[in-house]
Design a protein around this motif. Sequence first.
Motif, PDB file in Angstrom:
ATOM      1  N   VAL A  43       7.832   0.124  -7.481  1.00 45.55           N
ATOM      2  CA  VAL A  43       7.483   0.698  -6.176  1.00 45.55           C
ATOM      3  C   VAL A  43       6.599   1.926  -6.363  1.00 45.55           C
ATOM      4  CG1 VAL A  43       8.389   1.771  -4.084  1.00 45.55           C
ATOM      5  CG2 VAL A  43       9.554  -0.216  -5.063  1.00 45.55           C
ATOM      6  N   MET A  44       6.939   2.767  -7.335  1.00 47.17           N
ATOM      7  CA  MET A  44       6.107   3.928  -7.625  1.00 47.17           C
ATOM      8  C   MET A  44       4.689   3.489  -7.972  1.00 47.17           C
ATOM      9  SD  MET A  44       5.824   7.278  -8.008  1.00 47.17           S
ATOM     10  CE  MET A  44       7.477   7.976  -8.220  1.00 47.17           C
ATOM     11  N   TRP A  45       4.578   2.467  -8.796  1.00 47.46           N
ATOM     12  CA  TRP A  45       3.268   1.934  -9.184  1.00 47.46           C
ATOM     13  C   TRP A  45       2.489   1.450  -7.964  1.00 47.46           C
ATOM     14  CZ3 TRP A  45       1.898  -3.292  -8.617  1.00 47.46           C
ATOM     15  CH2 TRP A  45       0.688  -3.659  -9.208  1.00 47.46           C
ATOM     16  N   ALA A  46       3.157   0.722  -7.071  1.00 49.43           N
ATOM     17  CA  ALA A  46       2.484   0.135  -5.919  1.00 49.43           C
ATOM     18  C   ALA A  46       1.972   1.181  -4.942  1.00 49.43           C
ATOM     19  CB  ALA A  46       3.434  -0.825  -5.204  1.00 49.43           C
ATOM     20  N   LEU A  47       2.673   2.298  -4.824  1.00 47.09           N
ATOM     21  CA  LEU A  47       2.335   3.303  -3.811  1.00 47.09           C
ATOM     22  C   LEU A  47       1.515   4.469  -4.361  1.00 47.09           C
ATOM     23  CD1 LEU A  47       5.749   3.483  -1.885  1.00 47.09           C
ATOM     24  CD2 LEU A  47       3.784   1.977  -1.464  1.00 47.09           C
ATOM     25  N   SER A  48       1.256   4.477  -5.662  1.00 48.49           N
ATOM     26  CA  SER A  48       0.544   5.590  -6.281  1.00 48.49           C
ATOM     27  C   SER A  48      -0.970   5.422  -6.177  1.00 48.49           C
ATOM     28  CB  SER A  48       0.946   5.707  -7.760  1.00 48.49           C
ATOM     29  OG  SER A  48       2.286   6.108  -7.896  1.00 48.49           O
ATOM     30  N   SER A  49      -1.682   6.459  -6.580  1.00 46.20           N
ATOM     31  CA  SER A  49      -3.143   6.409  -6.626  1.00 46.20           C
ATOM     32  C   SER A  49      -3.579   5.474  -7.741  1.00 46.20           C
ATOM     33  CB  SER A  49      -3.695   7.810  -6.901  1.00 46.20           C
ATOM     34  OG  SER A  49      -3.338   8.216  -8.224  1.00 46.20           O
ATOM     35  N   PRO A  50      -4.820   4.992  -7.704  1.00 46.83           N
ATOM     36  CA  PRO A  50      -5.294   4.101  -8.775  1.00 46.83           C
ATOM     37  C   PRO A  50      -5.132   4.697 -10.170  1.00 46.83           C
ATOM     38  CG  PRO A  50      -6.804   4.005  -6.926  1.00 46.83           C
ATOM     39  CD  PRO A  50      -5.814   5.100  -6.603  1.00 46.83           C
ATOM     40  N   ALA A  51      -5.434   5.982 -10.327  1.00 44.04           N
ATOM     41  CA  ALA A  51      -5.311   6.613 -11.647  1.00 44.04           C
ATOM     42  C   ALA A  51      -3.862   6.648 -12.109  1.00 44.04           C
ATOM     43  CB  ALA A  51      -5.890   8.031 -11.605  1.00 44.04           C
ATOM     44  N   GLU A  52      -2.953   6.926 -11.188  1.00 42.45           N
ATOM     45  CA  GLU A  52      -1.539   6.961 -11.542  1.00 42.45           C
ATOM     46  C   GLU A  52      -1.025   5.563 -11.869  1.00 42.45           C
ATOM     47  OE1 GLU A  52       2.107   8.688 -12.375  1.00 42.45           O
ATOM     48  OE2 GLU A  52       0.207   9.683 -11.938  1.00 42.45           O
ATOM     49  N   ARG A  53      -1.507   4.566 -11.145  1.00 43.76           N
ATOM     50  CA  ARG A  53      -1.099   3.193 -11.449  1.00 43.76           C
ATOM     51  C   ARG A  53      -1.481   2.795 -12.873  1.00 43.76           C
ATOM     52  NH1 ARG A  53      -2.924   1.884  -6.033  1.00 43.76           N
ATOM     53  NH2 ARG A  53      -4.826   0.920  -6.844  1.00 43.76           N
ATOM     54  N   VAL A  54      -2.653   3.214 -13.294  1.00 35.59           N
ATOM     55  CA  VAL A  54      -3.095   2.913 -14.657  1.00 35.59           C
ATOM     56  C   VAL A  54      -2.131   3.512 -15.678  1.00 35.59           C
ATOM     57  CG1 VAL A  54      -4.897   3.357 -16.369  1.00 35.59           C
ATOM     58  CG2 VAL A  54      -5.523   2.624 -14.070  1.00 35.59           C
ATOM     59  N   ARG A  55      -1.684   4.750 -15.439  1.00 33.22           N
ATOM     60  CA  ARG A  55      -0.780   5.417 -16.385  1.00 33.22           C
ATOM     61  C   ARG A  55       0.598   4.752 -16.401  1.00 33.22           C
ATOM     62  NH1 ARG A  55      -3.522  10.008 -14.285  1.00 33.22           N
ATOM     63  NH2 ARG A  55      -1.849  10.442 -12.798  1.00 33.22           N
ATOM     64  N   ILE A  56       1.095   4.358 -15.223  1.00 32.93           N
ATOM     65  CA  ILE A  56       2.400   3.703 -15.156  1.00 32.93           C
ATOM     66  C   ILE A  56       2.343   2.356 -15.873  1.00 32.93           C
ATOM     67  CG2 ILE A  56       4.078   2.616 -13.606  1.00 32.93           C
ATOM     68  CD1 ILE A  56       3.371   4.827 -11.559  1.00 32.93           C
ATOM     69  N   GLU A  57       1.278   1.607 -15.629  1.00 29.12           N
ATOM     70  CA  GLU A  57       1.155   0.302 -16.276  1.00 29.12           C
ATOM     71  C   GLU A  57       0.998   0.450 -17.785  1.00 29.12           C
ATOM     72  OE1 GLU A  57      -1.098  -3.950 -15.492  1.00 29.12           O
ATOM     73  OE2 GLU A  57      -1.360  -2.268 -14.105  1.00 29.12           O
ATOM     74  N   ALA A  58       0.296   1.502 -18.217  1.00 26.56           N
ATOM     75  CA  ALA A  58       0.151   1.747 -19.654  1.00 26.56           C
ATOM     76  C   ALA A  58       1.500   2.062 -20.287  1.00 26.56           C
ATOM     77  CB  ALA A  58      -0.830   2.892 -19.895  1.00 26.56           C
ATOM     78  N   ALA A  59       2.331   2.838 -19.593  1.00 25.59           N
ATOM     79  CA  ALA A  59       3.670   3.145 -20.108  1.00 25.59           C
ATOM     80  C   ALA A  59       4.507   1.882 -20.221  1.00 25.59           C
ATOM     81  CB  ALA A  59       4.355   4.160 -19.194  1.00 25.59           C
ATOM     82  N   HIS A  60       4.388   0.992 -19.231  1.00 25.78           N
ATOM     83  CA  HIS A  60       5.112  -0.286 -19.272  1.00 25.78           C
ATOM     84  C   HIS A  60       4.667  -1.128 -20.467  1.00 25.78           C
ATOM     85  CE1 HIS A  60       6.473  -4.300 -18.103  1.00 25.78           C
ATOM     86  NE2 HIS A  60       5.219  -4.696 -18.139  1.00 25.78           N
TER      87      HIS A  60
END
Length: 363
Positions: free
Chosen positions: A96-113
């Motif tokens: 949910v955090m990934w879906a609602l975050s900014s594009p740059a933040e989504r990249v960082r969350i997906e990288a952590a995953h």
Amino acid sequence: MVASISARKSVAAAVSYFKHMAEDEYYTGQGEAEADGEWDGRGAERLALEGPVSKADFEAALNGHDPRTSTRLTQIGKSHAPGWDMTFSAPKSVSVMWALSSPAERVRIEAAHRQAVRAATTHLEDHHAFTRRGKGGAIREPVAGLTIARFHHHTSRDLDPQLHTHAFIFNLAPRRDGSWGSLVSRNLYKAQKDAGAIYRAHLANGLERDGHAVERHGTSFRLAAIPRDIERAFSKRRQAIESAADTYGYRTAKGMELAALRTRQAKRPRERAVLFQAWQAEARTLGFDLTRARQQQAQIGARTRHGPMPGHEARTQSPARALPSVQQMISAIAQASRTSSSMQGLRISLRQRPGERDTEHER
């Protein structure tokens, strides 16, 4: 379940699996599928497999062949599975955090995953991967690496955000003397819980380093900025399974699998931009603002470290409200986009009138 494992029992089943895995749940605006996956593991390195996973290379490895030279490396008989799918799913609060975050933040969350998945599969490779040799396979020895194809997906079948990666482990592994053999599957199954714990630990640490407030519960965790009622609202697939389990009286693990099959819908690919619009609209309908929630978590953290801050009180969660389905939201967004040349400044009313019903699960 954060980490699950299942066998592909034949080459034909595994080829069908590849076709399914190579099609992500969302598409770019140009109608092209996202990346088809990536090779991983020291076995893949020995075969000079890197970058995107092609169908030809995938099928050659399934049959026990070197994809580059066509040399037979091991015999995949009818009694041997060609490989196993180990799936790593992020906790719902992370998705949910990934879906609602900014594009740059989504990249960082997906990288952590992805880094957490890599840590878990490397652990399998180093500690739980064994092969047999000798008469009747009497000699068991650790392998020199695993051959893995990873496929990164982002949505559930009900089009909720769900970051997850399918790591397909081929039944084809190098021995330390340079020969190749098949894997002892029992060790992979026994390592499932261990691999899941390692994945969660690395993911939690990575997100925490990136500034997210993490609540740990044993070997599990969640992101504090995402309230539990919001997690629940974005878990329609889970709700459908639980409802089916109640309807049919399923209580065991096998029963829950049957409930999942009964509620399984065909995947419905959608454009990336439209899905993010729908998820953000759903959050607004719930009255949830991610920026405000993260600010409140930062204030809570400051009070914990330095004592209460005058004029600030903890957020009280509001109860979850009835929502239209993601499919209905996507339809509303698509309708609005047809009447406007730009999505910028789009405002959509998604509140249901009294008496309206969500028929998502009635079709």
